[in-house]
Write a protein that holds these residues in place. Structure first.
Motif, mmCIF file in Angstrom:
data_model
loop_
_atom_site.group_PDB
_atom_site.id
_atom_site.type_symbol
_atom_site.label_atom_id
_atom_site.label_comp_id
_atom_site.label_asym_id
_atom_site.label_seq_id
_atom_site.Cartn_x
_atom_site.Cartn_y
_atom_site.Cartn_z
ATOM 1 N N PRO A 1 16.641 51.634 31.763
ATOM 2 C CA PRO A 1 15.898 51.891 33.013
ATOM 3 C C PRO A 1 16.827 52.068 34.213
ATOM 4 C CG PRO A 1 14.868 50.116 31.767
ATOM 5 C CD PRO A 1 16.185 50.388 31.107
ATOM 6 N N GLN A 2 17.889 51.249 34.304
ATOM 7 C CA GLN A 2 18.807 51.367 35.435
ATOM 8 C C GLN A 2 19.587 52.674 35.381
ATOM 9 O OE1 GLN A 2 22.688 49.054 36.455
ATOM 10 N NE2 GLN A 2 21.007 47.678 36.956
ATOM 11 N N LEU A 3 20.023 53.078 34.196
ATOM 12 C CA LEU A 3 20.731 54.346 34.056
ATOM 13 C C LEU A 3 19.834 55.517 34.428
ATOM 14 C CD1 LEU A 3 22.711 53.844 30.718
ATOM 15 C CD2 LEU A 3 23.708 54.418 32.941
ATOM 16 N N ALA A 4 18.563 55.450 34.008
ATOM 17 C CA ALA A 4 17.634 56.548 34.307
ATOM 18 C C ALA A 4 17.418 56.718 35.798
ATOM 19 C CB ALA A 4 16.301 56.292 33.606
ATOM 20 N N ALA A 5 17.473 55.600 36.546
ATOM 21 C CA ALA A 5 17.238 55.664 37.990
ATOM 22 C C ALA A 5 18.525 55.751 38.798
ATOM 23 C CB ALA A 5 16.452 54.423 38.421
ATOM 24 N N SER A 6 19.667 55.877 38.135
ATOM 25 C CA SER A 6 20.951 55.850 38.830
ATOM 26 C C SER A 6 21.267 57.194 39.477
ATOM 27 C CB SER A 6 22.068 55.475 37.852
ATOM 28 O OG SER A 6 22.296 56.547 36.949
ATOM 29 N N ALA A 7 22.371 57.207 40.218
ATOM 30 C CA ALA A 7 22.807 58.434 40.887
ATOM 31 C C ALA A 7 23.262 59.505 39.917
ATOM 32 C CB ALA A 7 23.944 58.108 41.858
ATOM 33 N N LEU A 8 23.440 59.145 38.628
ATOM 34 C CA LEU A 8 23.798 60.153 37.637
ATOM 35 C C LEU A 8 22.658 61.136 37.380
ATOM 36 C CD1 LEU A 8 25.606 58.014 34.883
ATOM 37 C CD2 LEU A 8 26.654 59.435 36.635
ATOM 38 N N HIS A 9 21.424 60.685 37.597
ATOM 39 C CA HIS A 9 20.233 61.502 37.351
ATOM 40 C C HIS A 9 20.271 62.162 35.968
ATOM 41 C CE1 HIS A 9 19.152 60.841 41.482
ATOM 42 N NE2 HIS A 9 20.259 61.432 41.915
ATOM 43 N N SER B 1 33.913 55.378 31.320
ATOM 44 C CA SER B 1 32.472 55.304 31.569
ATOM 45 C C SER B 1 32.141 54.666 32.911
ATOM 46 C CB SER B 1 31.791 54.498 30.453
ATOM 47 O OG SER B 1 31.979 55.092 29.193
ATOM 48 N N ALA B 2 32.879 53.617 33.272
ATOM 49 C CA ALA B 2 32.512 52.821 34.444
ATOM 50 C C ALA B 2 32.411 53.632 35.736
ATOM 51 C CB ALA B 2 33.493 51.660 34.613
ATOM 52 N N PRO B 3 33.384 54.494 36.073
ATOM 53 C CA PRO B 3 33.285 55.226 37.343
ATOM 54 C C PRO B 3 32.606 56.591 37.213
ATOM 55 C CG PRO B 3 35.451 55.567 36.423
ATOM 56 C CD PRO B 3 34.695 54.714 35.435
ATOM 57 N N THR C 1 25.271 45.899 38.062
ATOM 58 C CA THR C 1 24.968 47.290 37.768
ATOM 59 C C THR C 1 25.528 47.627 36.389
ATOM 60 O OG1 THR C 1 27.048 48.224 38.622
ATOM 61 C CG2 THR C 1 25.270 47.829 40.219
ATOM 62 N N TRP C 2 25.099 48.769 35.860
ATOM 63 C CA TRP C 2 25.611 49.181 34.563
ATOM 64 C C TRP C 2 27.116 49.414 34.614
ATOM 65 C CZ3 TRP C 2 27.966 53.941 34.199
ATOM 66 C CH2 TRP C 2 27.700 54.867 35.223
ATOM 67 N N ARG C 3 27.640 49.813 35.782
ATOM 68 C CA ARG C 3 29.082 50.030 35.901
ATOM 69 C C ARG C 3 29.852 48.720 35.717
ATOM 70 N NH1 ARG C 3 29.788 55.183 37.920
ATOM 71 N NH2 ARG C 3 28.013 56.033 39.064
ATOM 72 N N ALA C 4 29.284 47.606 36.205
ATOM 73 C CA ALA C 4 29.962 46.314 36.091
ATOM 74 C C ALA C 4 30.161 45.930 34.628
ATOM 75 C CB ALA C 4 29.160 45.242 36.825
ATOM 76 N N LEU C 5 29.190 46.276 33.775
ATOM 77 C CA LEU C 5 29.318 45.947 32.359
ATOM 78 C C LEU C 5 30.526 46.653 31.747
ATOM 79 C CD1 LEU C 5 27.965 44.559 29.868
ATOM 80 C CD2 LEU C 5 26.856 46.752 29.443
ATOM 81 N N PHE C 6 30.702 47.929 32.061
ATOM 82 C CA PHE C 6 31.838 48.666 31.514
ATOM 83 C C PHE C 6 33.163 48.184 32.110
ATOM 84 C CE2 PHE C 6 28.428 51.806 30.680
ATOM 85 C CZ PHE C 6 28.627 51.961 29.324
ATOM 86 N N TRP C 7 33.184 47.904 33.403
ATOM 87 C CA TRP C 7 34.428 47.408 34.009
ATOM 88 C C TRP C 7 34.841 46.079 33.378
ATOM 89 C CZ3 TRP C 7 37.528 50.579 35.795
ATOM 90 C CH2 TRP C 7 37.206 51.577 36.715
ATOM 91 N N ALA C 8 33.866 45.229 33.030
ATOM 92 C CA ALA C 8 34.199 43.927 32.452
ATOM 93 C C ALA C 8 34.858 44.067 31.083
ATOM 94 C CB ALA C 8 32.929 43.079 32.321
#
Length: 463
Positions: A21-29, A80-82, A150-157
């Motif tokens: 859901p967060q990815l679908a609503a993200s700025a990536l569109h 993936s993160a950025p 955010t989903w980006r935080a998961l990849f950065w971790a």
């Protein structure tokens, strides 16, 4: 730390599902197709490269394969993160999948190499536990990131975690001698990877495009043709990557089918679990991540018992009982609704977890021990490939039934919780029925041939 590597590799399979859901609503569109590929790229690349990656570890050294896998895993997460474009995110997920394909066989084959034969069932039971706990870690991590970060935080971790694991592996894991005589077979690896890629692609995309669509039929046709080409090539090659004649062993066939069947059942539940808890029960993403914890209780406590039972009675009893318990758990979960108390649902998950803990060590040991020790990486790659294909099939079957019952996919069930739980019940009962049929075939494969039983009985009578 080997078990932690397994946990992280498996965890990233589950984590992104809770972030959809967060990815679908993200700025990536992302478009619906791009969103699907952001999830599936990892699984497809992971499954397609597992057997060649295991062979590479056997040839050039398992420690080097593990370190290379961790490096690719970190690089994929850092890509993936950025990401500012869905294509970049998808590419990063695929790179993580390639890293996981090196990590999983290498960890298992290092364990097989370092552990005395008498203790291997227990070591592989712990490896199986780590793979199961990876699903928990992915759900919890994805849920927490979805609610608080955010989903980006998961990849950065993942990046510093993979770097720390690589440092620990470099310092603590002894090198295994490379084996120049181990077959890598680049052409065979390319054909087999292409075949697995096509088959898993068709399985995953079937619910989205329709099983009779051109994309899916072409994928299955290409997979079948490539598998046939690989079999013909491997039978003629002097040193093939994977000799098809190993599947003449009934036990190996039964072990691979059993692993696929167990994860067919488990991942069918994983696919609907988050949707049920959020759509029908109103759980938050973080609550949803923690709500699957009961599924790990049996995986944590039962594998060592299952390994001891296998040593006493052989694999048939723990495998048969475990697979039947997974099917029973699915049938129980298929009865839940919006008003079902969570403790009841948790008990149903516990039944499935006990079944998994019973059967997984015996199934893993069966497949890995079917090949000689110098091909441990190849055997562990075959073991994990069976898991991933079974998992993809479970998701495909459940997704297809849900789509046909909801007439618009899971999103329609978000509006009508009763409609979703009804469709989920039908889907899980379908999976349970298939699993019970597969269980009968697996148990039959572990049956001793009649002539061997007769010889054994004659020997006992003579004594």
């Amino acid at each position: 730390m080997l078990y932690t590597c397994v946990l992280i590799a498996q965890g990233m399979v589950a984590a992104v599902n809770l972030l959809i859901p967060q990815l679908a609503a993200s700025a990536l569109h992302p478009s619906p197709g791009e969103l699907l590929w952001a999830v599936d790229a990892y699984v497809i690349v992971f499954a397609a490269l597992l057997i060649p990656a295991g062979a590479l570890g056997d040839r050039y050294g398992r420690k080097g394969a593990l370190l290379s896998g961790l490096a690719l895993f970190a690089a994929g997460a850092a890509l993936s993160a950025p990401a500012r474009d869905p294509a970049v995110l998808i590419a990063g997920r695929g790179l993580c999948g390639a890293g996981a394909a090196l990590i999983m066989p290498a960890t298992m084959s290092v364990l097989v190499h370092l552990t005395p034969p008498a203790r291997r069932p227990q070591a592989l039971a712990t490896w199986t536990l780590s793979a199961g706990l990876g699903g928990l870690a992915g759900n919890v991590g994805g849920g927490l990131a979805g609610e608080f970060l955010t989903w980006r935080a998961l990849f950065w971790a993942v990046v510093p975690l993979a770097a720390l694991l690589a440092l620990a592996v470099a310092r603590a894991v002894p090198r295994t001698a490379p084996r120049p005589d181990a077959a890598v077979d680049p052409l065979g690896a390319l054909i087999l990877a292409g075949a697995l890629f096509s088959v898993v692609y068709g399985i995953i995309e079937g619910p989205a495009y329709g099983w009779s669509s051109a994309q899916v039929l072409i994928a299955f046709g290409a997979g079948a043709a490539l598998l046939a080409a690989f079999a013909g090539y491997a039978l003629r090659a002097a040193r093939p990557l994977l000799d098809p004649r190993i599947f003449a062993s009934r036990r190996l066939r039964a072990g691979a089918l059993g692993i696929g069947a167990a994860f067919f059942g488990l991942f069918s539940l994983f696919f609907v679990n988050a949707q049920y808890l959020q759509y029908a029960k109103g759980f938050s993403p973080a609550q949803t991540g923690f709500a699957i914890v009961p599924l790990t209780v049996g995986m944590a406590l039962v594998p060592r018992f299952g390994a001891r039972l296998q040593q006493r009675t052989g694999p048939r009893l723990p495998v048969g009982l475990g697979l039947v318990l997974i099917a029973c758990g699915l049938l129980l979960v298929s009865t839940v609704g919006a008003r079902t108390p969570y403790p009841v649902y948790a008990c149903y998950l516990l039944v499935m977890s006990v079944g998994t803990g019973l059967c997984a060590p015996s199934l893993t040991m069966t497949v890995v021990s079917a090949l000689p020790a110098h091909q441990a990486g190849l055997g562990s790659g075959l073991n994990t490939a069976a898991r991933e294909i079974g998992a993809a099939l479970g998701v495909a079957v459940v997704g297809t039934v849900l789509a046909s019952r909801l007439h618009g996919g899971p999103a329609a069930g978000a509006v009508h919780a009763a409609g979703f739980t009804d469709a989920m019940g039908v889907a899980l009962r379908t999976v349970a029925a298939v699993l019970l049929v597969a269980s009968a075939a697996v148990v039959s494969g572990f049956r001793e041939p009649r002539e061997r039983r007769s010889a054994a009985a004659g020997g006992q009578g003579a004594s």
